[in-house]
Design an enzyme around this catalytic site. Structure first.
Site, PDB file in Angstrom:
ATOM      1  N   GLY A  12     -13.528  -0.439   0.767  1.00 31.15           N
ATOM      2  CA  GLY A  12     -12.139  -0.479   0.312  1.00 31.15           C
ATOM      3  C   GLY A  12     -12.119  -0.577  -1.196  1.00 31.15           C
ATOM      4  N   ASP A  16      -6.292  -2.109  -3.981  1.00 32.99           N
ATOM      5  CA  ASP A  16      -5.717  -3.075  -4.898  1.00 32.99           C
ATOM      6  C   ASP A  16      -6.508  -4.375  -4.989  1.00 32.99           C
ATOM      7  OD1 ASP A  16      -3.477  -2.309  -6.278  1.00 32.99           O
ATOM      8  OD2 ASP A  16      -2.370  -4.067  -5.504  1.00 32.99           O
ATOM      9  N   LYS A 148      -8.420 -11.489   5.052  1.00 35.07           N
ATOM     10  CA  LYS A 148      -7.269 -11.565   5.938  1.00 35.07           C
ATOM     11  C   LYS A 148      -6.406 -10.307   5.801  1.00 35.07           C
ATOM     12  CE  LYS A 148      -3.793 -13.633   3.095  1.00 35.07           C
ATOM     13  NZ  LYS A 148      -2.561 -13.229   2.937  1.00 35.07           N
ATOM     14  N   HIS A 178      -8.903 -17.525   0.265  1.00 34.10           N
ATOM     15  CA  HIS A 178      -9.261 -17.796  -1.128  1.00 34.10           C
ATOM     16  C   HIS A 178      -8.758 -19.166  -1.608  1.00 34.10           C
ATOM     17  CE1 HIS A 178      -5.251 -16.277  -2.168  1.00 34.10           C
ATOM     18  NE2 HIS A 178      -5.421 -16.704  -3.402  1.00 34.10           N
ATOM     19  N   HIS A 240      -3.439 -20.292   4.082  1.00 28.95           N
ATOM     20  CA  HIS A 240      -3.633 -21.125   2.888  1.00 28.95           C
ATOM     21  C   HIS A 240      -3.097 -22.556   3.059  1.00 28.95           C
ATOM     22  CE1 HIS A 240      -4.715 -17.306   1.395  1.00 28.95           C
ATOM     23  NE2 HIS A 240      -3.552 -16.923   0.883  1.00 28.95           N
ATOM     24  N   LYS A 334       8.711 -16.854  -1.686  1.00 26.06           N
ATOM     25  CA  LYS A 334       8.643 -15.917  -2.806  1.00 26.06           C
ATOM     26  C   LYS A 334      10.011 -15.870  -3.484  1.00 26.06           C
ATOM     27  CE  LYS A 334       4.855 -13.159  -1.098  1.00 26.06           C
ATOM     28  NZ  LYS A 334       3.881 -13.169  -2.180  1.00 26.06           N
ATOM     29  N   ARG A 368      -1.695 -31.364  -7.830  1.00 28.94           N
ATOM     30  CA  ARG A 368      -1.178 -30.048  -8.211  1.00 28.94           C
ATOM     31  C   ARG A 368      -2.321 -29.045  -8.202  1.00 28.94           C
ATOM     32  NH1 ARG A 368       2.079 -30.979 -12.727  1.00 28.94           N
ATOM     33  NH2 ARG A 368       0.421 -30.439 -14.165  1.00 28.94           N
ATOM     34  N   ASP A 396      -1.895 -40.568 -14.618  1.00 33.01           N
ATOM     35  CA  ASP A 396      -1.885 -39.116 -14.707  1.00 33.01           C
ATOM     36  C   ASP A 396      -3.239 -38.540 -15.093  1.00 33.01           C
ATOM     37  OD1 ASP A 396      -1.261 -36.495 -15.087  1.00 33.01           O
ATOM     38  OD2 ASP A 396       0.420 -36.854 -16.430  1.00 33.01           O
ATOM     39  N   LEU A 397      -3.837 -37.794 -14.178  1.00 36.71           N
ATOM     40  CA  LEU A 397      -5.068 -37.081 -14.495  1.00 36.71           C
ATOM     41  C   LEU A 397      -4.737 -35.597 -14.598  1.00 36.71           C
ATOM     42  CD1 LEU A 397      -8.098 -36.465 -14.683  1.00 36.71           C
ATOM     43  CD2 LEU A 397      -8.189 -36.568 -12.205  1.00 36.71           C
TER      44      LEU A 397
HETATM   45  C1  BG6 Z   1      -2.216 -14.023  -0.808  1.00 39.61           C
HETATM   46  C2  BG6 Z   1      -0.897 -13.577  -0.252  1.00 39.61           C
HETATM   47  O1  BG6 Z   1      -3.094 -14.339   0.238  1.00 39.61           O
HETATM   48  O2  BG6 Z   1      -2.032 -15.167  -1.618  1.00 39.61           O
HETATM   49  C3  BG6 Z   1       0.083 -13.307  -1.376  1.00 39.61           C
HETATM   50  O3  BG6 Z   1      -1.085 -12.399   0.514  1.00 39.61           O
HETATM   51  C4  BG6 Z   1       0.165 -14.483  -2.309  1.00 39.61           C
HETATM   52  O4  BG6 Z   1       1.362 -12.967  -0.876  1.00 39.61           O
HETATM   53  C5  BG6 Z   1      -1.219 -14.933  -2.737  1.00 39.61           C
HETATM   54  O5  BG6 Z   1       0.914 -14.087  -3.437  1.00 39.61           O
HETATM   55  C6  BG6 Z   1      -1.168 -16.207  -3.559  1.00 39.61           C
HETATM   56  O6  BG6 Z   1      -2.425 -16.458  -4.125  1.00 39.61           O
HETATM   57  P1  BG6 Z   1      -2.554 -17.202  -5.515  1.00 39.61           P
HETATM   58  O7  BG6 Z   1      -4.017 -17.372  -5.683  1.00 39.61           O
HETATM   59  O8  BG6 Z   1      -1.932 -16.330  -6.539  1.00 39.61           O
HETATM   60  O9  BG6 Z   1      -1.819 -18.499  -5.354  1.00 39.61           O
END
Ligand code: BG6
Length: 482
Positions: A12, A16, A148, A178, A240, A334, A368, A396-397
């Site tokens: 692939g 993108d 994914k 990720h 995530h 979003k 955060r 605060d760290l």
């Molecule tokens: C991806 C989603 O897995 O994670 C996206 O498909 C999302 O829609 C992205 O924008 C967010 O990743 P990050 O690393 O920018 O927080």
């Protein structure tokens, strides 16, 4: 050096994801000497292009290429990269790929292969098959990084896992989420299991509720085709955010070994009942209040009249002695007002707070994740001055001021390096994936059938109007200065 040396084959390669994430991460590792300078890269995709075109494409998202060191290293990286074009469903393409891999292996004396599948779900299995039949080495290691979406629901994910499992062993499969490569997410277990102060109060006796929030400012912007099929719950929450929940909720693993960690993760997932529709709030973004930003439905790549959610909030419960009665609320959206991912662990109210007319404001531990990594603890203290007035303040760290000489590595670099050294802790095991889908599937099917209402919210707002009411229902109390 003793560094492992792989031929890395990116399937692939013209897409993108490869362009934006995979190649820049590979180059980052190469540039900083985290992977062997002998590493060879082969791109594979359907697009017919020659090597110079391919090299141009993979350099596109690489930064700071004018710095002399970066330029030299980039030249070397490109010099060690080649491209093969071929179909995803025919042996002929994979045979050509195999020839190229063998040529490279002979030339560079490499035996191990890492296949990175940056592919749409429709070609997943055909490619996994083609690789197994034609490009599986018997002389060294074969590893497969998989991206994914891993299915749409429990059934499709099981079908996928079964097909993949018939071709590759579990220790050869590296499913990427990720978020597990993000610095702060990797920090969660250390915060919990290396600090007495957090470890001992991490339970229902002290914690009121947990909020895990993902906010993005941008909308789907041209990615609507993919997104509309999946929706925000499948895109971000099921993977995530649930991963973050798992790390916050799990019991201590027996050791830091990958199987022990993943066993502990699967165990906590097993204690989570399925999400129910009455504990879900969905939204889709409309135009911004001032009319300048488009609605989701204005995106040309989104099917007309789509009801797909771009915002979701849902409550989760962990039925075990540690967490009985503590709601975990996951929220993601979003086209919101902010770009932020954070975890808020809200402690219980203090009884008998003698310095207060009513109750003292709650402690809250905020982790955060991004941007600007930080951990801070909100606590009550004396307001400096003559009286005995109190004020909510923070321990605060903030990484930017605490770790001035260190940079936070990119999540993809982190995970690709793990795959190269054979560290599977931060990859999703098949049984873990299965549990994640079990939790979401019933409600997703109801959502797919249009049985859960979707509230329109303005682009750039905080989300659906009913969100504050929703989080309050699950015990969240907003601090005055939040
Ligand atoms: C991806 C989603 O897995 O994670 C996206 O498909 C999302 O829609 C992205 O924008 C967010 O990743 P990050 O690393 O920018 O927080």
């Amino acid at each position: 050096s003793g560094q492992p040396v792989f031929t890395i084959i990116v399937l692939g390669a013209s897409g993108d994801l490869a362009k934006k994430k995979t190649f820049p991460a590979l180059f980052g590792l190469f540039l900083h000497g985290h992977i062997s300078p002998k590493t060879r890269i082969i791109g594979y995709a359907r697009t017919k292009m020659d090597r110079p075109d391919f090299l141009k494409r993979i350099s596109q998202h690489i930064k700071n290429t004018t710095a002399p060191k970066v330029k030299t290293m980039l030249d070397q990286f490109l010099d060690q990269s080649t491209y093969v074009s071929g179909a995803y469903d025919q042996d002929s393409g994979f045979l050509a790929l195999e020839q190229e891999i063998q040529r490279v292996e002979r030339e560079a004396k490499i035996y191990d292969r890492l296949f990175y599948m940056a592919l749409p779900p429709s070609v997943f299995i055909p490619v996994a098959n083609g690789l197994k039949r034609n490009c599986y080495t018997t002389k060294g290691i074969n590893r497969l990084i998989v991206e994914k979406p891993f299915g749409m629901d429990l059934e499709s994910s099981r079908t996928l896992s079964k097909a993949l499992g018939a071709l590759y062993r579990e220790d050869e499969i590296y499913r990427i989420d990720h978020y597990l490569g993000k610095e702060m997410v990797k920090n969660i277990m250390i915060l919990r299991f290396s600090n007495q102060i957090f470890g001992s109060c991490w339970n229902k006796d002290h914690i009121s509720n947990v909020q895990i929030t993902f906010r993005e400012k941008i909308g789907t912007e041209g990615r609507g085709g993919y997104f509309d099929e999946f929706g925000i719950m499948r895109d971000v929450m099921q993977n995530h955010l649930l991963q973050i929940l798992t790390l916050i909720g799990m019991e201590a693993p027996r050791s830091s070994n990958a199987e022990d960690i993943r066993d502990a993760k699967v165990n906590v997932l097993r204690a989570i009942p399925e999400v129910i529709e009455s504990e879900v709030l969905l939204g889709q973004y409309g135009k911004s209040e001032d009319g300048t930003m488009p609605s989701y439905l204005d995106d040309d790549t989104v099917p007309k009249g789509s009801k797909t959610a771009t915002f979701a909030a849902a409550a989760f419960h962990i039925n075990n002695p540690r967490w009985e009665g503590v709601p975990f609320v996951l929220k993601c959206g979003k086209a919101l007002d902010q770009q932020k991912v954070e975890i808020r662990i809200q402690f219980k109210d203090m009884g008998n707070a003698i310095f207060h007319k009513d109750v003292a404001a709650r402690n809250e531990l905020v982790i955060r994740v991004q941007p600007q990594e930080a951990v801070y603890l909100k606590m009550t203290q004396k307001l400096p001055g003559l009286g005995m007035d109190t004020v909510m303040s923070e321990l605060d760290l903030s990484y930017a001021s605490r770790f001035t000489n260190l940079t936070v590595p990119d999540a993809y670099e982190n995970l690709i390096l793990d795959a190269i050294v054979g560290e599977q802790s931060n990859f999703v095991r098949t049984d873990e994936l299965d549990e994640a889908w079990r939790i979401f599937t019933p409600v997703l099917h109801k959502i797919d059938r249009g049985l859960v209402p979707v509230e329109i919210y303005p682009y750039g707002s905080r989300g659906p109007k009913h969100l504050p009411e929703f989080v309050t229902r699950f015990g969240f109390e907003r601090h005055a200065q939040n």
